[in-house]
Design a protein around this motif. Structure first.
Motif, mmCIF file in Angstrom:
data_model
loop_
_atom_site.group_PDB
_atom_site.id
_atom_site.type_symbol
_atom_site.label_atom_id
_atom_site.label_comp_id
_atom_site.label_asym_id
_atom_site.label_seq_id
_atom_site.Cartn_x
_atom_site.Cartn_y
_atom_site.Cartn_z
ATOM 1 N N PRO A 112 0.808 -1.227 0.000
ATOM 2 C CA PRO A 112 0.000 0.000 0.000
ATOM 3 C C PRO A 112 0.836 1.269 0.000
ATOM 4 N N LYS A 113 2.087 1.157 0.473
ATOM 5 C CA LYS A 113 2.978 2.322 0.505
ATOM 6 C C LYS A 113 4.300 1.923 -0.138
ATOM 7 N N PRO A 114 5.069 2.888 -0.631
ATOM 8 C CA PRO A 114 6.424 2.554 -1.092
ATOM 9 C C PRO A 114 7.216 1.899 0.046
ATOM 10 N N GLU A 129 -4.122 7.299 -4.228
ATOM 11 C CA GLU A 129 -3.155 6.769 -5.204
ATOM 12 C C GLU A 129 -3.402 5.277 -5.460
ATOM 13 N N ASN A 130 -3.698 4.516 -4.402
ATOM 14 C CA ASN A 130 -3.945 3.080 -4.613
ATOM 15 C C ASN A 130 -5.197 2.840 -5.446
ATOM 16 N N ARG A 131 -6.177 3.734 -5.317
ATOM 17 C CA ARG A 131 -7.379 3.583 -6.163
ATOM 18 C C ARG A 131 -7.025 3.847 -7.634
ATOM 19 N N GLU A 132 -6.088 4.745 -7.872
ATOM 20 C CA GLU A 132 -5.636 5.018 -9.245
ATOM 21 C C GLU A 132 -4.876 3.802 -9.808
ATOM 22 N N VAL A 133 -4.017 3.223 -8.982
ATOM 23 C CA VAL A 133 -3.288 2.019 -9.406
ATOM 24 C C VAL A 133 -4.296 0.910 -9.725
ATOM 25 N N TRP A 134 -5.292 0.806 -8.858
ATOM 26 C CA TRP A 134 -6.318 -0.237 -9.054
ATOM 27 C C TRP A 134 -7.044 -0.056 -10.384
ATOM 28 N N ARG A 135 -7.320 1.206 -10.732
ATOM 29 C CA ARG A 135 -8.015 1.485 -11.992
ATOM 30 C C ARG A 135 -7.189 0.964 -13.184
ATOM 31 N N ALA A 136 -5.884 1.163 -13.124
ATOM 32 C CA ALA A 136 -5.022 0.644 -14.201
ATOM 33 C C ALA A 136 -5.071 -0.883 -14.238
#
Ligand code: A2P
Length: 274
Positions: A112-114, A129-136
């Protein structure tokens, strides 16, 4: 062949082989041989990650083995430091090209974090940011580049951040799980919500091998400590991902057709090992 022919079923209906072969810290130049040997010994599930820098070697090992692609389940992960849609998209494309295996069976957000911030409670949580990663990742699944998607090292609030907003639910959470370190609240949450728990470091990255209490119980079963540790994870309905670069260990770790008694499971449950 016991556990090597058994599967868990993910919530999306995909089958995932019950025992995986971990490749963390396996150098790219060693990966082809390690993966080929694991496949020769009957493993059908290989776990890698962008951050392991060995996806190319893992793909090579798969091709060298001659085992048909569709008979093997490959997991990879979007690197933990990639926290934007664009970075995640690029990470997925790179994984696909390095593996060169057509598609990825299961793709996870690595953390979830760097990494440098993982043990810092004051670090930001990267929810948006994790929701954006999830979208990809959802897009990659829709394109057919990825069959199932999930997460790794996520705690309950990291998970609800995704599940409250996503279109495709996380199918798995790959976490550190071993005798003495069982994250029981998180595991109970996942199992109640149809999220498969995958256990990395099931032998405590080797630290459990010489634990006197575990050694004593393992001796009673006529099994190695590694086998008992892997069996423990399975009896907790978690998918173990032991790792080894030695052929005899790789074989031994799949030879786990025995049952740990309820009493011994309770002894292990009560242990605390960090
Ligand atoms: P090696 O890499 O020399 O094969 P974990 O899976 O919990 O991360 O633990 C990995 C560690 O456990 C590695 O050091 C690995 O050694 C060791 N290991 C894996 N399987 C066995 C086994 N069957 N017997 C002894 N050590 C093992």
């Amino acid at each position: 062949m016991g556990v090597l022919t058994e599967h868990f079923t993910l919530a999306d209906g995909s089958l995932i082989p019950k025992l995986g072969f971990g490749t963390w810290q396996t150098p790219n130049e060693v990966a082809p041989q390690a993966v080929r040997e694991a496949l020769e010994l009957g493993y059908t599930h290989i776990d890698t990650a962008r951050a392991y820098q060995n996806e190319q070697g893992v793909g090579q090992g798969l091709r060298d083995s001659g085992v048909p692609r569709e008979q093997v389940f490959i997991t990879s992960k979007v690197a933990a430091e990639f926290k934007s849609y664009e970075q995640a998209k690029a990470s997925i494309e790179k994984s696909l090209s390095e593996l060169d295996a057509g598609y990825i069976d299961l793709l996870l957000i690595h953390a979830p974090k760097p990494w440098p911030e993982m043990s810092d409670p004051a670090a930001p949580r990267y929810f948006e940011e994790n929701r954006e990663v999830w979208r990809a990742m959802e897009e990659a699944q829709r394109r057919g580049d990825v069959r199932s998607i999930g997460v790794s090292n996520f705690q309950i609030d990291d998970l609800t951040n995704i599940t409250d907003h996503c279109q495709i639910l996380p199918q798995a959470d790959q976490i550190r799980f071993h005798i003495g370190y069982t994250q029981s609240e998180l595991v109970a949450y996942c199992q109640a919500h149809g999220i498969l728990v995958e256990a990395y470091s099931p032998i405590g990255t080797g630290r459990l091998l010489h634990n006197p209490a575990i050694v004593k119980i393992a001796e009673r079963y006529g099994r190695s400590v590694a086998q008992v540790c892997i069996r423990y994870a399975l009896q907790k309905d978690c998918l173990p991902l032991p790792k080894s670069t030695h052929r005899d260990y790789i074989a031994q770790n799949a030879d786990i057709d025995f049952e740990i008694s309820a009493d011994d499971m309770a002894v292990f449950d009560a242990m605390s090992i960090d």
